[in-house]
Design a protein around this motif. Structure first.
Motif, PDB file in Angstrom:
ATOM      1  N   HIS A  20      59.124 -39.639  -0.955  1.00  0.00           N
ATOM      2  CA  HIS A  20      57.662 -39.831  -0.993  1.00  0.00           C
ATOM      3  C   HIS A  20      57.096 -39.255   0.315  1.00  0.00           C
ATOM      4  N   PRO A  21      55.977 -38.600   0.384  1.00  0.00           N
ATOM      5  CA  PRO A  21      55.015 -38.296  -0.690  1.00  0.00           C
ATOM      6  C   PRO A  21      55.250 -36.923  -1.338  1.00  0.00           C
ATOM      7  N   PHE A  22      56.347 -36.254  -0.973  1.00  0.00           N
ATOM      8  CA  PHE A  22      56.543 -34.873  -1.450  1.00  0.00           C
ATOM      9  C   PHE A  22      56.982 -34.847  -2.906  1.00  0.00           C
ATOM     10  N   VAL A  23      58.027 -35.636  -3.208  1.00  0.00           N
ATOM     11  CA  VAL A  23      58.516 -35.700  -4.588  1.00  0.00           C
ATOM     12  C   VAL A  23      59.199 -37.043  -4.764  1.00  0.00           C
ATOM     13  N   LYS A  24      58.849 -37.767  -5.832  1.00  0.00           N
ATOM     14  CA  LYS A  24      59.404 -39.102  -6.010  1.00  0.00           C
ATOM     15  C   LYS A  24      59.502 -39.434  -7.486  1.00  0.00           C
ATOM     16  N   THR A  25      60.693 -39.886  -7.939  1.00  0.00           N
ATOM     17  CA  THR A  25      60.817 -40.361  -9.314  1.00  0.00           C
ATOM     18  C   THR A  25      61.221 -41.826  -9.352  1.00  0.00           C
ATOM     19  N   GLY A  26      61.609 -42.390  -8.193  1.00  0.00           N
ATOM     20  CA  GLY A  26      62.060 -43.789  -8.207  1.00  0.00           C
ATOM     21  C   GLY A  26      62.264 -44.323  -6.802  1.00  0.00           C
ATOM     22  N   GLY A  27      63.049 -45.395  -6.712  1.00  0.00           N
ATOM     23  CA  GLY A  27      63.240 -46.115  -5.455  1.00  0.00           C
ATOM     24  C   GLY A  27      63.832 -45.270  -4.338  1.00  0.00           C
ATOM     25  N   LEU A  28      64.674 -44.284  -4.688  1.00  0.00           N
ATOM     26  CA  LEU A  28      65.265 -43.419  -3.672  1.00  0.00           C
ATOM     27  C   LEU A  28      64.177 -42.741  -2.836  1.00  0.00           C
ATOM     28  N   GLY A  29      63.109 -42.291  -3.509  1.00  0.00           N
ATOM     29  CA  GLY A  29      62.006 -41.630  -2.803  1.00  0.00           C
ATOM     30  C   GLY A  29      61.344 -42.534  -1.785  1.00  0.00           C
ATOM     31  N   ASP A  30      61.257 -43.838  -2.091  1.00  0.00           N
ATOM     32  CA  ASP A  30      60.664 -44.804  -1.159  1.00  0.00           C
ATOM     33  C   ASP A  30      61.550 -45.001   0.070  1.00  0.00           C
ATOM     34  N   VAL A  31      62.862 -45.106  -0.163  1.00  0.00           N
ATOM     35  CA  VAL A  31      63.791 -45.334   0.947  1.00  0.00           C
ATOM     36  C   VAL A  31      63.809 -44.133   1.886  1.00  0.00           C
ATOM     37  N   MET A  32      63.837 -42.929   1.312  1.00  0.00           N
ATOM     38  CA  MET A  32      63.881 -41.703   2.119  1.00  0.00           C
ATOM     39  C   MET A  32      62.602 -41.536   2.949  1.00  0.00           C
ATOM     40  N   TYR A  33      61.528 -42.191   2.517  1.00  0.00           N
ATOM     41  CA  TYR A  33      60.268 -42.161   3.268  1.00  0.00           C
ATOM     42  C   TYR A  33      60.250 -43.251   4.337  1.00  0.00           C
ATOM     43  N   ALA A  34      60.524 -44.483   3.923  1.00  0.00           N
ATOM     44  CA  ALA A  34      60.278 -45.623   4.814  1.00  0.00           C
ATOM     45  C   ALA A  34      61.365 -45.813   5.872  1.00  0.00           C
ATOM     46  N   LEU A  35      62.627 -45.620   5.497  1.00  0.00           N
ATOM     47  CA  LEU A  35      63.714 -45.901   6.436  1.00  0.00           C
ATOM     48  C   LEU A  35      63.703 -44.961   7.653  1.00  0.00           C
ATOM     49  N   PRO A  36      63.555 -43.633   7.468  1.00  0.00           N
ATOM     50  CA  PRO A  36      63.492 -42.768   8.653  1.00  0.00           C
ATOM     51  C   PRO A  36      62.343 -43.120   9.598  1.00  0.00           C
ATOM     52  N   ARG A  37      61.178 -43.453   9.048  1.00  0.00           N
ATOM     53  CA  ARG A  37      60.034 -43.815   9.903  1.00  0.00           C
ATOM     54  C   ARG A  37      60.356 -45.036  10.746  1.00  0.00           C
ATOM     55  N   GLU A  38      61.012 -46.008  10.140  1.00  0.00           N
ATOM     56  CA  GLU A  38      61.340 -47.236  10.865  1.00  0.00           C
ATOM     57  C   GLU A  38      62.448 -46.971  11.890  1.00  0.00           C
ATOM     58  N   LEU A  39      63.396 -46.089  11.555  1.00  0.00           N
ATOM     59  CA  LEU A  39      64.467 -45.761  12.506  1.00  0.00           C
ATOM     60  C   LEU A  39      63.919 -45.044  13.737  1.00  0.00           C
ATOM     61  N   VAL A  40      62.879 -44.219  13.553  1.00  0.00           N
ATOM     62  CA  VAL A  40      62.228 -43.569  14.695  1.00  0.00           C
ATOM     63  C   VAL A  40      61.679 -44.632  15.647  1.00  0.00           C
ATOM     64  N   ALA A  41      61.100 -45.694  15.063  1.00  0.00           N
ATOM     65  CA  ALA A  41      60.563 -46.787  15.886  1.00  0.00           C
ATOM     66  C   ALA A  41      61.679 -47.540  16.608  1.00  0.00           C
ATOM     67  N   GLN A  42      62.910 -47.446  16.083  1.00  0.00           N
ATOM     68  CA  GLN A  42      64.051 -48.142  16.688  1.00  0.00           C
ATOM     69  C   GLN A  42      64.949 -47.182  17.478  1.00  0.00           C
ATOM     70  N   ASN A  43      64.318 -46.164  18.086  1.00  0.00           N
ATOM     71  CA  ASN A  43      65.007 -45.290  19.031  1.00  0.00           C
ATOM     72  C   ASN A  43      66.049 -44.393  18.367  1.00  0.00           C
ATOM     73  N   CYS A  44      65.709 -43.851  17.184  1.00  0.00           N
ATOM     74  CA  CYS A  44      66.562 -42.841  16.563  1.00  0.00           C
ATOM     75  C   CYS A  44      65.800 -41.524  16.491  1.00  0.00           C
ATOM     76  N   ASP A  45      66.551 -40.452  16.526  1.00  0.00           N
ATOM     77  CA  ASP A  45      66.007 -39.117  16.351  1.00  0.00           C
ATOM     78  C   ASP A  45      66.343 -38.739  14.908  1.00  0.00           C
ATOM     79  N   VAL A  46      65.345 -38.557  14.042  1.00  0.00           N
ATOM     80  CA  VAL A  46      65.636 -38.413  12.611  1.00  0.00           C
ATOM     81  C   VAL A  46      65.082 -37.114  12.033  1.00  0.00           C
ATOM     82  N   ARG A  47      65.933 -36.435  11.291  1.00  0.00           N
ATOM     83  CA  ARG A  47      65.501 -35.303  10.470  1.00  0.00           C
ATOM     84  C   ARG A  47      65.823 -35.624   9.023  1.00  0.00           C
TER      85      ARG A  47
END
Length: 491
Positions: A20-47
């Motif tokens: 999400h928001p690029f392409v999403k058909t189910g829960g996987l799209g939500d995780v790929m969106y939300a988890l990296p954003r939260e990991l950035v807040a917890q001192n991770c460098d994420v691509r």
């Protein structure tokens, strides 16, 4: 201020087929969106590395910046394939899109195995090659579902001696039903992986099939799935989708971490879809106003004293709707209203429309997918029904609790991990549960909920506030992923 969670910095590459928001058909799209954003807040460098599908909305395509291109051989095709890298940065997360017109020009991300197998063989290899090309070598590569399951396999074979070879891998199972199974010659052709990969302990399944997910599970350093109970369940024949023996063999590296919900999108205090906003301090004063507004919107009898049960779901067998259908006549007692929202199998769509007609003003069937109406049902209902046959994680019960709506769930997968049964003796628990997959037990759980609502409202209101106080955010889940990354990279 609450104490900040400070832990060593780690770099993580997420590789998956939708976000999400690029392409999403189910829960996987939500995780790929939300988890990296939260990991950035917890001192991770994420691509996050994704295919550049043609169906990604133009407004995002326009913001992508060209980062380079190269050619890569693929399997036994005897050809070199173009790999372009387009980059988009948002909220501290870097998104790298793998560009190849030949593989990613269709209107939908998934077409059918004949097209999808070569596409994700290419994508998994190109993602690793792109990280080497960009000279961005992560500590952890976190892959998702069968579409990225070959990443750990390529990494430990063809890429072992390249710079990316030092990364550790985590493979997360979101949906075990889809595994990427095809005949061995086809996968040998498209991957060019060495023969030892195609043995029973890794890619081989049965006599002549190769299974991409199975190989990824064998080669990954850690396997996670989206709840603790589901991690146990998939090691049994009932839930294992024929991989239970393989998962038992690799169980020492298997963990369950429950998904969270995005408090930015799901917050009754700020939610623009609601008639009246509320939070834990004034939920008892304002929730009933949302109920009246929902009743009016759906042409139900307007009465804040009615017990309103919501059901927000894909209308499929997995979701336990055969149980619901069987007991609707016993549920409709004149004091209860039921609101269904979702689309799916025609038999369920038709049955719910029939009930709407039979119980005019008391039963509403919204056969549609309407995100903002879903928000209003969470806010306006008293209870939410999730009687699933199996449920790896489940998000609707988390949304419901956050909106002060008590879940009535079957004890399976993530539902069992997130909903503790209400105890009439000491008042503990945060919802109503039943164990065996049985219509009578579901009816019993609904009746227990009704009893508390109509007879012990004081207790009910306590549970409402307890549920709103429960931390079901991504912050909590991301912390567990971060701890897993640190465990894999103890330097």
């Amino acid at each position: 201020m609450e104490p900040q969670y400070v832990s060593p910095r780690r770099s993580v590459a997420f590789i998956g087929s939708e976000c999400h928001p690029f392409v999403k058909t189910g829960g996987l799209g939500d995780v790929m969106y939300a988890l990296p954003r939260e990991l950035v807040a917890q001192n991770c460098d994420v691509r996050v590395i994704l295919p550049r599908y043609a169906c990604i909305p133009q407004k995002y395509q326009d913001k992508m910046v060209y980062r380079g291109e190269f050619y890569m051989d693929l399997g036994k095709t005897g050809r070199n394939y173009y790999v372009g890298i387009m980059e988009y940065v948002c909220d501290g997360v870097v998104y790298d899109f793998i560009d190849n017109q030949e593989f990613f020009s269709a209107g939908n991300p998934y077409i059918g195995l004949v097209d999808d197998i070569p596409k994700y063989c290419y994508f998994s290899k190109a993602a690793l090659a792109a990280l080497n090309y960009l000279n961005w070598i992560p500590d952890i590569i976190h892959c998702h579902d069968w579409q990225a399951a070959l990443v750990p396999v390529y990494l430990r074979t063809m890429f072992q001696d390249s710079p990316i070879g030092r990364a550790k891998t985590v493979l997360t199972i979101h949906n075990l039903r889809f595994q990427g199974i095809y005949n061995i010659p086809t996968l040998q052709y498209w991957t060019g992986l060495p023969d030892e990969v195609f043995n029973m302990g890794a890619m081989k399944q049965g006599y002549e099939d190769a299974n991409m997910l199975k190989a990824g599970l064998a080669y990954a350093d850690r396997i996670t799935t989206v709840s603790n109970t589901y991690a146990q369940e998939i090691q049994t024949a009932e839930y294992g989708e024929k991989l239970e023996d393989h998962l038992r063999y690799h169980s020492y590296k298997l963990r369950g971490i429950v998904n969270g919900i995005d408090y930015g999108m799901w917050n009754p205090a700020t939610d623009p879809a609601l008639a009246v906003n509320y939070d834990i301090t004034n939920v008892l004063d304002h929730k009933w106003e949302n109920k009246l507004a929902l009743q009016q919107e759906l042409d139900l009898v307007q009465d804040q004293g009615k017990f309103v049960i919501g059901l927000i779901s894909r209308l499929t067998n997995q979701k336990g709707l055969d149980l619901v259908n069987a007991i609707i006549p016993q549920v409709m007692d004149g004091n209860t209203q039921v609101v269904v929202l979702g689309t799916g199998d025609k038999e369920y769509e038709d049955t719910f429309r029939y009930y709407e007609n039979a119980y005019k003003g008391m039963f509403s069937a919204c056969i549609q997918y309407d995100e903002s109406r879903a928000h209003r049902i969470y806010a306006g209902a008293d209870a939410l029904l999730v009687p699933s046959r199996f449920e790896p994680c489940g998000l609707t019960q988390l949304n419901a609790m956050h909106y002060g709506t008590l879940p009535i769930v079957r004890e399976t997968g993530g539902l069992k991990d997130t909903v503790q049964p209400y105890n009439i003796f000491n008042g503990d628990g945060n919802g109503f549960t039943f164990d065996r997959y049985d219509a009578g037990l579901l009816l019993d759980a609904i009746n227990r909920a009704k009893t508390e609502y109509f007879i012990n409202r004081y207790h009910w209101d306590e549970v409402v506030q307890r549920d709103m106080a429960k931390d079901v955010s991504w912050e909590n889940s991301a912390r567990q992923y971060k701890d897993l990354y640190l465990e894999l990279t103890p330097w």
